[in-house]
Design a protein around this motif. Structure first.
Motif, PDB file in Angstrom:
ATOM      1  N   PHE A 127       0.730  -1.112   0.087  1.00  0.00           N
ATOM      2  CA  PHE A 127      -0.026   0.010  -0.083  1.00  0.00           C
ATOM      3  C   PHE A 127       0.979   1.219  -0.116  1.00  0.00           C
ATOM      4  O   PHE A 127       1.806   1.356   0.625  1.00  0.00           O
ATOM      5  N   TYR A 128       0.506   2.102  -0.684  1.00  0.00           N
ATOM      6  CA  TYR A 128       1.228   3.591  -0.744  1.00  0.00           C
ATOM      7  C   TYR A 128       0.099   4.532  -0.153  1.00  0.00           C
ATOM      8  O   TYR A 128      -0.813   4.948  -0.509  1.00  0.00           O
ATOM      9  N   GLU A 129       0.719   5.123   1.185  1.00  0.00           N
ATOM     10  CA  GLU A 129       0.035   6.026   1.644  1.00  0.00           C
ATOM     11  C   GLU A 129       0.328   7.530   1.149  1.00  0.00           C
ATOM     12  O   GLU A 129       1.314   8.036   1.333  1.00  0.00           O
ATOM     13  N   ILE A 130      -0.689   8.223   0.489  1.00  0.00           N
ATOM     14  CA  ILE A 130      -0.340   9.512  -0.253  1.00  0.00           C
ATOM     15  C   ILE A 130      -0.023  10.609   0.881  1.00  0.00           C
ATOM     16  O   ILE A 130       1.033  11.151   0.600  1.00  0.00           O
ATOM     17  N   SER A 131      -0.910  10.550   2.142  1.00  0.00           N
ATOM     18  CA  SER A 131      -0.704  11.747   2.915  1.00  0.00           C
ATOM     19  C   SER A 131       0.771  11.740   3.643  1.00  0.00           C
ATOM     20  O   SER A 131       1.200  12.696   4.081  1.00  0.00           O
ATOM     21  N   THR A 132       1.236  10.619   3.740  1.00  0.00           N
ATOM     22  CA  THR A 132       2.859  10.418   4.560  1.00  0.00           C
ATOM     23  C   THR A 132       3.777   9.968   3.493  1.00  0.00           C
ATOM     24  O   THR A 132       5.098  10.131   3.957  1.00  0.00           O
ATOM     25  N   ASN A 133       3.506   9.793   2.299  1.00  0.00           N
ATOM     26  CA  ASN A 133       4.354   9.291   0.991  1.00  0.00           C
ATOM     27  C   ASN A 133       5.124   8.253   1.733  1.00  0.00           C
ATOM     28  O   ASN A 133       6.471   8.107   1.660  1.00  0.00           O
ATOM     29  N   LYS A 134       4.582   7.217   2.301  1.00  0.00           N
ATOM     30  CA  LYS A 134       5.216   6.033   2.976  1.00  0.00           C
ATOM     31  C   LYS A 134       4.478   4.778   2.150  1.00  0.00           C
ATOM     32  O   LYS A 134       3.102   4.666   1.753  1.00  0.00           O
ATOM     33  N   MET A 135       5.352   3.792   2.080  1.00  0.00           N
ATOM     34  CA  MET A 135       5.234   2.441   1.425  1.00  0.00           C
ATOM     35  C   MET A 135       4.975   1.430   2.305  1.00  0.00           C
ATOM     36  O   MET A 135       5.722   1.308   3.166  1.00  0.00           O
ATOM     37  N   ILE A 136       3.958   0.902   2.472  1.00  0.00           N
ATOM     38  CA  ILE A 136       3.646  -0.088   3.547  1.00  0.00           C
ATOM     39  C   ILE A 136       3.664  -1.586   2.859  1.00  0.00           C
ATOM     40  O   ILE A 136       2.585  -1.917   2.011  1.00  0.00           O
ATOM     41  N   PRO A 137       4.722  -2.376   3.084  1.00  0.00           N
ATOM     42  CA  PRO A 137       4.717  -3.725   2.432  1.00  0.00           C
ATOM     43  C   PRO A 137       3.660  -4.695   3.161  1.00  0.00           C
ATOM     44  O   PRO A 137       3.062  -4.665   4.069  1.00  0.00           O
ATOM     45  N   VAL A 138       3.146  -5.474   2.112  1.00  0.00           N
ATOM     46  CA  VAL A 138       2.159  -6.619   2.508  1.00  0.00           C
ATOM     47  C   VAL A 138       2.722  -8.157   2.026  1.00  0.00           C
ATOM     48  O   VAL A 138       3.093  -8.003   0.864  1.00  0.00           O
ATOM     49  N   PRO A 139       2.449  -9.089   2.797  1.00  0.00           N
ATOM     50  CA  PRO A 139       3.128 -10.196   2.356  1.00  0.00           C
ATOM     51  C   PRO A 139       2.177 -10.781   1.079  1.00  0.00           C
ATOM     52  O   PRO A 139       0.993 -10.541   0.946  1.00  0.00           O
TER      53      PRO A 139
END
Length: 188
Positions: free
Chosen positions: A124-136
């Motif tokens: 997932f890419y969180e636009i508001s924080t510019n953060k990538m969140i990996p998912v298995p």
């Protein structure tokens, strides 16, 4: 294709199965009757992807329609990066990642795999924080869970009783249009 399920409905079904029925009832009406700030922000966040204006690497897939005949699902992916073989779902804000959002990502993954694409990572890419969140990647047990969930979606009957969860109902965009509760929406 009568029993194909739109990927975008998977998270909504977990939130409240009846909301899908209400969505179909009201989908031709003015969205301002039921859309609230979160949906407006989500639509704005998705606009760059839907209009293919997001920055991406050469040849990356952006806002591409996908389908799986095996799972009888269809929808669109936000972004597939060829360079890292990563499927990315963009969200404006992710305070929590809900199971329905995971199902949506898995659905996109299964569609791409069936279409012959090599997917090695999900995120997932969180636009508001510019953060990538990996998912298995989903495993065999996850696949069984997903298939079971799709069966449940296909068997749902909108005339059946629903479990009223006042916290969820208050945050449902159809709250004030719903005939199953008498709860006030938080967005008024």
């Amino acid at each position: 294709m009568d029993d194909y399920i739109a990927i975008s409905l998977l998270n909504d079904f977990i939130f409240c199965p009846y909301s899908i029925y209400l969505h179909n009832v009201y989908m031709e009406s003015d969205e301002s009757q039921y859309h609230a700030a979160p949906q407006t922000m989500g639509r704005i966040a998705h606009k760059t992807v839907d209009e293919k204006k997001t920055t991406n690497g050469k040849g990356d897939l952006v806002s591409v329609s996908v389908c799986s005949d095996e799972f009888r699902i269809f929808g669109k992916i936000d972004l597939y990066r060829y360079s890292s073989k990563t499927l990315i779902e963009r969200k404006y804000q992710l305070k929590n990642i809900f199971r329905g959002q995971i199902y949506q990502l898995w659905a996109q993954y299964y569609c791409l795999c069936e279409m012959g694409m090599k997917v090695e990572k999900l995120a997932f890419y969180e636009i508001s924080t510019n953060k990538m969140i990996p998912v298995p990647l989903p495993g065999a047990n996850d696949r069984e869970e997903f298939v079971s969930f799709l069966c449940m979606v296909r068997k749902y009957n909108p005339s059946s009783d629903i479990n009223i969860n006042t916290n969820k109902c208050r945050h449902c965009i159809y709250c004030n249009l719903c005939d199953k509760n008498r709860i006030e929406n938080v967005y008024i």
